[in-house]
Design a protein around this motif. Sequence first.
Motif, PDB file in Angstrom:
ATOM      1  N   MET A 208       0.852  -1.324  -0.120  1.00  0.00           N
ATOM      2  CA  MET A 208      -0.013  -0.084   0.241  1.00  0.00           C
ATOM      3  C   MET A 208       0.757   1.391  -0.264  1.00  0.00           C
ATOM      4  SD  MET A 208      -3.215  -0.331  -0.564  1.00  0.00           S
ATOM      5  CE  MET A 208      -4.392  -1.966  -0.461  1.00  0.00           C
ATOM      6  N   GLY A 209       1.887   1.032   0.561  1.00  0.00           N
ATOM      7  CA  GLY A 209       2.938   2.445   0.358  1.00  0.00           C
ATOM      8  C   GLY A 209       3.506   2.501  -0.756  1.00  0.00           C
ATOM      9  N   TYR A 210       3.972   1.610  -1.646  1.00  0.00           N
ATOM     10  CA  TYR A 210       4.151   1.881  -2.995  1.00  0.00           C
ATOM     11  C   TYR A 210       3.155   2.179  -3.775  1.00  0.00           C
ATOM     12  CZ  TYR A 210       8.641  -1.002  -2.098  1.00  0.00           C
ATOM     13  OH  TYR A 210       9.771  -1.469  -1.756  1.00  0.00           O
ATOM     14  N   SER A 211       1.979   1.747  -3.595  1.00  0.00           N
ATOM     15  CA  SER A 211       0.566   2.055  -4.462  1.00  0.00           C
ATOM     16  C   SER A 211       0.452   3.530  -4.143  1.00  0.00           C
ATOM     17  CB  SER A 211      -0.622   1.399  -4.027  1.00  0.00           C
ATOM     18  OG  SER A 211      -0.431   0.059  -4.572  1.00  0.00           O
ATOM     19  N   ALA A 212       0.203   4.016  -2.707  1.00  0.00           N
ATOM     20  CA  ALA A 212       0.066   5.425  -2.573  1.00  0.00           C
ATOM     21  C   ALA A 212       1.307   6.403  -3.352  1.00  0.00           C
ATOM     22  CB  ALA A 212       0.360   5.616  -1.093  1.00  0.00           C
ATOM     23  N   PRO A 243      -8.802   4.430  -4.377  1.00  0.00           N
ATOM     24  CA  PRO A 243      -9.709   4.107  -3.445  1.00  0.00           C
ATOM     25  C   PRO A 243      -9.100   3.050  -2.455  1.00  0.00           C
ATOM     26  CG  PRO A 243     -10.652   3.988  -5.425  1.00  0.00           C
ATOM     27  CD  PRO A 243      -9.134   4.245  -5.849  1.00  0.00           C
ATOM     28  N   SER A 244      -8.397   1.990  -3.065  1.00  0.00           N
ATOM     29  CA  SER A 244      -7.680   1.047  -2.140  1.00  0.00           C
ATOM     30  C   SER A 244      -7.117   1.602  -0.903  1.00  0.00           C
ATOM     31  CB  SER A 244      -7.269  -0.011  -3.038  1.00  0.00           C
ATOM     32  OG  SER A 244      -6.109   0.635  -3.675  1.00  0.00           O
ATOM     33  N   VAL A 245      -6.312   2.392  -1.456  1.00  0.00           N
ATOM     34  CA  VAL A 245      -5.139   3.153  -0.318  1.00  0.00           C
ATOM     35  C   VAL A 245      -6.261   3.788   0.363  1.00  0.00           C
ATOM     36  CG1 VAL A 245      -3.624   5.231  -0.254  1.00  0.00           C
ATOM     37  CG2 VAL A 245      -3.277   3.290  -2.143  1.00  0.00           C
ATOM     38  N   PHE A 303       3.478   8.098   7.963  1.00  0.00           N
ATOM     39  CA  PHE A 303       3.831   6.913   7.349  1.00  0.00           C
ATOM     40  C   PHE A 303       4.480   6.947   5.943  1.00  0.00           C
ATOM     41  CE2 PHE A 303       2.989   3.112   4.458  1.00  0.00           C
ATOM     42  CZ  PHE A 303       3.758   2.067   5.361  1.00  0.00           C
ATOM     43  N   LEU A 304       3.927   7.602   5.180  1.00  0.00           N
ATOM     44  CA  LEU A 304       4.394   7.611   3.868  1.00  0.00           C
ATOM     45  C   LEU A 304       5.828   8.375   3.866  1.00  0.00           C
ATOM     46  CD1 LEU A 304       1.686   8.714   1.374  1.00  0.00           C
ATOM     47  CD2 LEU A 304       2.519   6.339   1.839  1.00  0.00           C
ATOM     48  N   ASN A 484       7.976   9.171 -10.819  1.00  0.00           N
ATOM     49  CA  ASN A 484       7.486   9.451  -9.431  1.00  0.00           C
ATOM     50  C   ASN A 484       8.049  11.035  -9.175  1.00  0.00           C
ATOM     51  OD1 ASN A 484       7.610   6.596  -9.146  1.00  0.00           O
ATOM     52  ND2 ASN A 484       9.245   6.408  -7.833  1.00  0.00           N
ATOM     53  N   LEU A 485       7.207  11.496  -8.136  1.00  0.00           N
ATOM     54  CA  LEU A 485       7.506  12.737  -7.712  1.00  0.00           C
ATOM     55  C   LEU A 485       8.702  12.892  -6.949  1.00  0.00           C
ATOM     56  CD1 LEU A 485       3.893  14.008  -6.922  1.00  0.00           C
ATOM     57  CD2 LEU A 485       5.247  15.036  -8.678  1.00  0.00           C
ATOM     58  N   LEU A 486       8.802  11.847  -6.050  1.00  0.00           N
ATOM     59  CA  LEU A 486       9.952  11.650  -5.104  1.00  0.00           C
ATOM     60  C   LEU A 486      11.030  10.907  -5.863  1.00  0.00           C
ATOM     61  CD1 LEU A 486       8.284  10.977  -1.635  1.00  0.00           C
ATOM     62  CD2 LEU A 486       8.867  13.293  -2.610  1.00  0.00           C
TER      63      LEU A 486
END
Length: 503
Positions: A208-212, A243-245, A303-304, A484-486
Motif C-alpha cells: 500500500m505504501g508503494y501504491s500510494a 480508493p484502495s489506499v 507513514f509515507l 515518481n514525484l519523489l
Amino acid sequence: MAILLGLVVGVLTLAAWWVLQNYTYWKRRGIPHDPPNIPLGNISDLWKTMPLAGILKRTYLKYRKQTDGPFVGFYLYSMKYIVITDVDFLKTVLIRDFDKFHDRGVYHNEKDDPLTNNLATIEGQKWKSLRQKLTPTFTALKMKNMFSTVLSVGDEMIRVVDEKISSSSQTLEVTDLVSRFTADVIGICAFGLECNSLRDPKAEFVQMGYSALRERRHGWLVDLLIFGMPKLAVKLGLQFLLPSVQEFYMKIVQDTIDYRVKSKVTRNDFMDTLIDMKLQYDKGDKENGLTFNEVAAQAFIFFLAGFEAGSTTMGFTLYELACNQDVQDKLRSEIDSVLQKHNGKLEYDAMQELTYTEKVINESLRKHPVVAHLARIATKPYQHSNPKYFIEEGTGVLVSTMGIHYDPEFYPEPEKFIPERFDEEQVKKRPTCAFLPFGAGPRNCIGLRFGRMQVVVGLALLIHNFRFELHPETPVPMKYTAKNLLLGSEAGIHLNVSKVVRD
C-alpha cells in the motif's frame, strides 16, 4: 443560428486571448525563461524522460549566473511559477519573509480525498495551528522513547539479511530490503502494529505504501488539473489517491483508535498524541482537537514520509558506499569503534558519536535528495529591490534542491561523493540554504529527528555486519525513475552483499 455562431466565436476568441496572455506572461515582463509548450508549459519531459527534479535542476544550472535578478520564469502546465536561482533570495522566501510564502499551493481535498488534507499540504492558519499541535510529538525525549523499537526492528533486519546471504555473497535489491525495514518501524511507531514486512514478501503495509506513492489514479489530462489547477480540481471533486489506499489507511487508523481507547492501551508514540487530540475534539474542544479524518490524514503522511524518505535515503547511501569502498571502510571503522565503547550495543546517546556517519548520510542526501524540489506560493504581493522582479500574489515558487546541491560554487566536483564536505569548517563556508534535504524555515520537515534516527540505526547495523559492493548490472552513475514525484532509482539498487569477516 447567427447568435449561436457569434457566441461560439466569442468564447473561442476569449479562450485564445487567455492562452496568449497566460503563456506570454514572463515574456511580457522581460523575465528570463524557457519558451513554454501549450498546455504543458515547461514540463514536456515530465514522467517521460525525467522527473520534475531533473527539469528544475536543468533550469537552475542553466540560469544561475545568467540573470540580473533572483529568479527565472517557469510554467507548470498553465500555472505561473518562478524558479529561484539565488540562494540568498531563497532564504528570504523560506525564512525572512515566510509570512508571504507560507503555503505550498498544492492539491488537498478535505471533503472528497481526506487523506490529502495533511500537514504537508494544508495552508494558512490551519497549517500553523496543526504544526503547533504536532511539534511536541517529535521532541528529543519522544525520539529516545522510540529508539528501542527502531533498534529492535533493525536487529530483525540483520537476522533476515544474514539468513539470505548464508555463507557466500548474494545479490540483494537493497531498496526493497530497507523499505521493509522502514515500513515495520513506522508500522509500530505510528500504529502500534507488528507488520512483519521484513519476512512477508506480500506485506500489505509495503504494497500500500508503494501504491500510494507510485500508482496514479488518473491519466495525464486529470493530472493536469490536479497539479496545474489544484483549486479547480478540488471544486470539481477530483480525487488523487487510489480508493484502495484510502480504504486501507482509514481502516487501519480506525481499528487502532478503537483498540487503544477500549483497551486503554498507551504506547507514548505518535498515534497516542493523535488519539488524545481526537478525544479532545469529541469532548467539544475543537480548538485543540482533531477530527477522525484529520487524525487519519496525519497518520497517513507520517507513514509515507518515514517509509519512503527513510528507505530511499538508506538505499542511495548503500549505493554510494558500494561505489566508494574507502568511504565504506572508514564508516565501518567508526561504527565498530563506537559499538566497542558501548559493549557492542547501539545506544541512543551513542548516536551522537557517529559523526562520520552523519557526514556520509548528508553527502548522500546532497547527491540524492529524496524531496528534490520545494514548492511555495505567494500569499501576498512581494516587491523586490529590483522593481522588475516583483512577485504577484498567487504566483508559484519552485526551489530546485537538487540544482543547488549540484552547484559547483557550493560543492566543487558535485558528482563526486565526498563526506568531508560536511566537516564543520566546510559547512560554515556555505550559505544557510545551500543544503535543503529537509527544507528550511518554519515549514521544514517536522519529522527530521525521527527520520535521521531511523536512517542512522539502519545503516549502522548494516555496515557493521555486512559489506556492500557493486553488482555488474548496477548503473553508474545512478539512473532515476521519471515516473515518481519523489526521487527514486529507475530499476531498484542491486548490490552484492557479504558478511564482514573479523579476526
